[in-house]
Design an enzyme around this catalytic site. Structure first.
Site, PDB file in Angstrom:
ATOM      1  N   GLU A 178       0.842  -1.208   0.000  1.00  0.00           N
ATOM      2  CA  GLU A 178       0.000   0.000   0.000  1.00  0.00           C
ATOM      3  C   GLU A 178       0.877   1.259   0.000  1.00  0.00           C
ATOM      4  O   GLU A 178       0.559   2.254  -0.674  1.00  0.00           O
ATOM      5  CB  GLU A 178      -0.927   0.026   1.223  1.00  0.00           C
ATOM      6  CG  GLU A 178      -1.921  -1.136   1.304  1.00  0.00           C
ATOM      7  CD  GLU A 178      -3.094  -1.017   0.337  1.00  0.00           C
ATOM      8  OE1 GLU A 178      -3.171  -0.041  -0.425  1.00  0.00           O
ATOM      9  OE2 GLU A 178      -3.941  -1.944   0.347  1.00  0.00           O
ATOM     10  N   ARG A 182       0.555   3.781  -3.199  1.00  0.00           N
ATOM     11  CA  ARG A 182      -0.091   5.077  -2.931  1.00  0.00           C
ATOM     12  C   ARG A 182       0.944   6.180  -2.754  1.00  0.00           C
ATOM     13  O   ARG A 182       0.870   7.216  -3.406  1.00  0.00           O
ATOM     14  CB  ARG A 182      -0.961   4.988  -1.677  1.00  0.00           C
ATOM     15  CG  ARG A 182      -2.046   3.934  -1.804  1.00  0.00           C
ATOM     16  CD  ARG A 182      -3.095   4.048  -0.715  1.00  0.00           C
ATOM     17  NE  ARG A 182      -3.805   2.778  -0.564  1.00  0.00           N
ATOM     18  CZ  ARG A 182      -5.050   2.646  -0.142  1.00  0.00           C
ATOM     19  NH1 ARG A 182      -5.767   3.702   0.193  1.00  0.00           N
ATOM     20  NH2 ARG A 182      -5.612   1.461  -0.030  1.00  0.00           N
ATOM     21  N   ASP A 311      -5.201  -9.844  -7.743  1.00  0.00           N
ATOM     22  CA  ASP A 311      -5.594  -8.982  -8.867  1.00  0.00           C
ATOM     23  C   ASP A 311      -4.443  -8.279  -9.579  1.00  0.00           C
ATOM     24  O   ASP A 311      -4.211  -8.475 -10.771  1.00  0.00           O
ATOM     25  CB  ASP A 311      -6.643  -7.948  -8.407  1.00  0.00           C
ATOM     26  CG  ASP A 311      -6.287  -7.263  -7.086  1.00  0.00           C
ATOM     27  OD1 ASP A 311      -5.209  -7.528  -6.532  1.00  0.00           O
ATOM     28  OD2 ASP A 311      -7.114  -6.450  -6.608  1.00  0.00           O
ATOM     29  N   GLU A 491     -12.713   0.400  -9.750  1.00  0.00           N
ATOM     30  CA  GLU A 491     -12.347  -0.555 -10.801  1.00  0.00           C
ATOM     31  C   GLU A 491     -13.262  -0.514 -12.026  1.00  0.00           C
ATOM     32  O   GLU A 491     -12.796  -0.668 -13.153  1.00  0.00           O
ATOM     33  CB  GLU A 491     -12.271  -1.980 -10.236  1.00  0.00           C
ATOM     34  CG  GLU A 491     -11.013  -2.243  -9.400  1.00  0.00           C
ATOM     35  CD  GLU A 491     -11.030  -1.595  -8.034  1.00  0.00           C
ATOM     36  OE1 GLU A 491     -12.129  -1.222  -7.565  1.00  0.00           O
ATOM     37  OE2 GLU A 491      -9.960  -1.444  -7.420  1.00  0.00           O
TER      38      GLU A 491
END
Ligand SMILES: *[C@@H]1O[C@H](CO)[C@@H](O)[C@H](O)[C@H]1NC(C)=O
Ligand SMILES: *[C@@H]1O[C@H](CO)[C@@H](O)[C@H](O)[C@H]1NC(C)=O
Ligand SMILES: *[C@@H]1O[C@H](CO)[C@@H](O)[C@H](O)[C@H]1NC(C)=O
Length: 592
Positions: A178, A182, A311, A491
């Site tokens: 993360e 980010r 994913d 998404e």
């Protein structure tokens, strides 16, 4: 929920003059040598028909390429003998409405919580990921969106905060993945889009240097967490032996671009080694399960899917190939193998209207120690990135020419490119169908109806998909199942952005606008900001006090890009990381 907008839309009756040329085109495209004799008269007839009514051909091509809605074609004008010309100019009114939505979100955050990692719009306060203090999670995640939108005042205050207040000297555990996607990704995009303001590169190097020790494991797979002050990796307390496939394989774009900018190869080498470990560990079926063992570097018996913890592994296989300008065939081959495997095992159709969706394969351990695998027709909202990703892959990895037309012509795609294109178009349709709820927003998880699901004709279950646990009588004070929420996820609009850019079909703008309207209606908090809603099938909707940082970095950015002029972030020059931070495509410098 059961009434699908897509299925209810009236199909235009097809008259024979429309059907005929389509059949001719298809037969020319698919036939072999034995039709050569027939080809000349057919081509002549086709040529005349084309001259008389070029739109029919556009329709036929669009239909062949997966569009069945002939009423919605994004073609501005088609000239005989010329390529299709598309209108990609901005829709200024809608684009500016998205900018105002961003200001509504940012303004509240800046007013109530400037510098805090996360924002709670209902209580109007911020919070940090750890007690050790914030790391600029929200500020850095939002900067490139401001630069793209031209919000100079907001931008200059955000920059000032980074220059004077941001610190990574935090003695606490942060998630490696993360923090990379980010914060590091946000800094790298800010560096590029600001015209190479050195502040951002300096901060990016500092952050990456604090994280690099996570890669020092026996397998070279990075640990899940990092203490930024102590510069130490640590395990995920919930899964101390494991790391997620998506998390270890979604650091590479950022690390490689940083190496390119800093001329320090260490980031590149550490990130690249992870991919070698994964390649070596892959089983013959080619799917990545969601966990790896960080000591041995082997896959662990665990779920296989395109949703959470897997994913962006698939997403970054493609994007690594694209970031270095399609020179690293290693990634192209890994991507191709992965897409073959996904099609073989995970792409399924629902029973009623053959809706293309993805499934999961879940291991079950029996008392005698044996493991069997169960197919579960469960699709996370997260998987909705995959439709657009398939289109991007089809027009690059799966293309026989570069660049392909917009939309691509069938003969420009390889066999697997064509397969991926069709799956992509259909998966986006399915994701839009999961928006046919009371709010127009899609749930966190959808379950699809398959023949063996044991539900039969139970009237409480709609015919194609449903939200698990949401059936039957729910007391008003009862919380809906977790699967029923919409947490401002990007998404679907991410896929709509790619579909719009790669087809020019206006229908994707229409769909994106529908989603934006639903967000405005149900998630907007009047005092400022946007909130998660806990049940997409409940109106009036109940909000939860959280605005995820990806609302400003991804959801509103993709919406903005859909309505902006296509010269903003052209897809042949940029790759967007999994948090929608754009990185410029570059050529690897020759080793000196
Ligand atoms: C978050 O961390 C920053 C930096 O240490 C601090 O100034 C701020 O007060 C913290 N916010 C909250 C809500 O604790
Ligand atoms: C970091 O935090 C741990 C526990 O919270 C503490 O024991 C240690 O002394 C701290 N180290 C530094 C350098 O602040
Ligand atoms: C990528 O490679 C092509 C040649 O295949 C070249 O024309 C193009 O300029 C390169 N792009 C970048 C950003 O270097």
């Amino acid at each position: 929920m059961s009434g699908s907008k897509l299925r209810q839309r009236k199909k235009l009756p097809k008259d024979t003059t429309q059907a005929q040329p389509e059949n001719d085109i298809n037969s020319i495209l698919t036939s072999g040598n034995n039709t050569k004799l027939l080809a000349l008269p057919i081509l002549l007839a086709v040529g005349i028909a084309y001259y008389l009514n070029p739109k029919i051909f556009a329709d036929a091509i669009q239909s062949y390429m997966g569009f069945t809605d002939t009423e919605m074609i994004g073609i501005a004008r088609v000239l005989p003998g010329k390529d299709i010309v598309l209108d990609f100019s901005a829709d200024v009114v809608k684009r500016d409405a998205i900018v105002r939505a961003f200001q509504h979100a940012w303004g509240a955050y800046e007013r109530d919580a400037m510098g805090d990692d996360e924002y709670h719009p209902i209580s109007q306060e911020g919070s940090n990921l750890t007690d050790a203090g914030g790391i600029g999670y929200t500020v850095v995640d939002s900067i490139d969106t401001m630069l793209l939108m031209g919000l100079t005042q907001e931008y200059s205050r955000a920059r000032e905060w980074v220059a004077t207040k941001m610190s990574f000297d935090r003695n606490a555990s942060f998630n490696t993945f993360e923090t990379t996607i980010r914060v590091l990704g946000g800094l790298l995009s800010a560096y590029h889009l600001s015209g190479e303001d050195p502040l951002y590169l300096e901060k990016a190097i500092e952050l990456a240097d604090r994280m690099i020790p996570v890669f020092n494991t026996p397998s070279r797979l990075p640990l899940t967490n990092v203490n930024l002050a102590l510069r130490e990796g640590s395990m995920d307390p919930g899964w101390p032996e494991f790391v997620s496939s998506a998390e270890v394989a979604t650091l590479q774009l950022e690390m490689k671009y940083l190496s390119q900018l800093s001329a320090n190869s260490i980031y590149w080498e550490k990130a690249e080694a992870v991919m070698q470990v994964i390649k070596a560990a892959l089983l013959p079926h080619g799917l990545a399960s969601i966990f790896l063992n960080w000591q041995t570097g082997q896959f662990v018996i665990s779920a296989m899917r395109l949703g959470s913890r897997a994913d962006s592994y698939y997403e970054y296989l493609l994007k690594q190939y694209l970031l270095t300008n399609r020179t690293e065939v290693f990634y192209r081959d890994m991507y191709n193998n992965a897409m073959d495997a996904v099609h073989k095992s995970l792409i399924k159709k629902s029973v009623n209207s053959n809706m293309i969706h993805t499934s999961e394969i879940i291991p079950e351990r029996h008392p005698n120690g044996e493991v069997s695998w169960r197919l579960t027709p469960k699709q996370d909202h997260l998987v909705c990135f995959f439709g657009g990703s398939l289109l991007l892959g089809a027009t690059t990895v799966g293309a026989l020419v570069h660049p392909v037309s917009v939309p691509p012509k069938p003969e420009e795609l390889s066999e697997s490119g064509m397969r991926d294109w069709k799956t992509g178009i259909n998966l986006i349709k399915t994701c839009m169908d999961t928006h046919s709820t009371a709010t127009g927003l899609a749930p966190e998880v959808a379950h699809f109806r398959i023949a063996s699901d044991g539900i039969g004709q139970d009237p409480r279950f709609p015919s194609d998909w449903y939200i698990k646990g949401a059936q039957g009588s729910q007391k008003p004070d009862e919380l809906p199942p977790y699967d029923a929420r919409y947490m401002l996820r990007p998404e679907t609009v991410e896929s709509l952005f790619l579909a719009y850019r790669l087809t020019g079909n206006e229908k994707y703008r229409t769909w994106a606008w529908d989603i934006f309207q639903a967000i405005e209606r149900h998630c907007r908090v009047e005092t400022g900001g946007y909130a998660t809603i806990i049940n997409v099938d409940e109106v009036p909707s109940r909000q939860e006090d959280k605005m995820e940082t990806f609302m400003m970095s991804e959801t509103l950015k993709y919406l903005y890009l859909i309505f902006a002029d296509a010269s903003v972030l052209p897809l042949d020059k940029y790759v967007l990381n999994t948090e929608a931070h754009p990185l410029p495509i570059f050529n690897i410098l020759p080793v000196s």
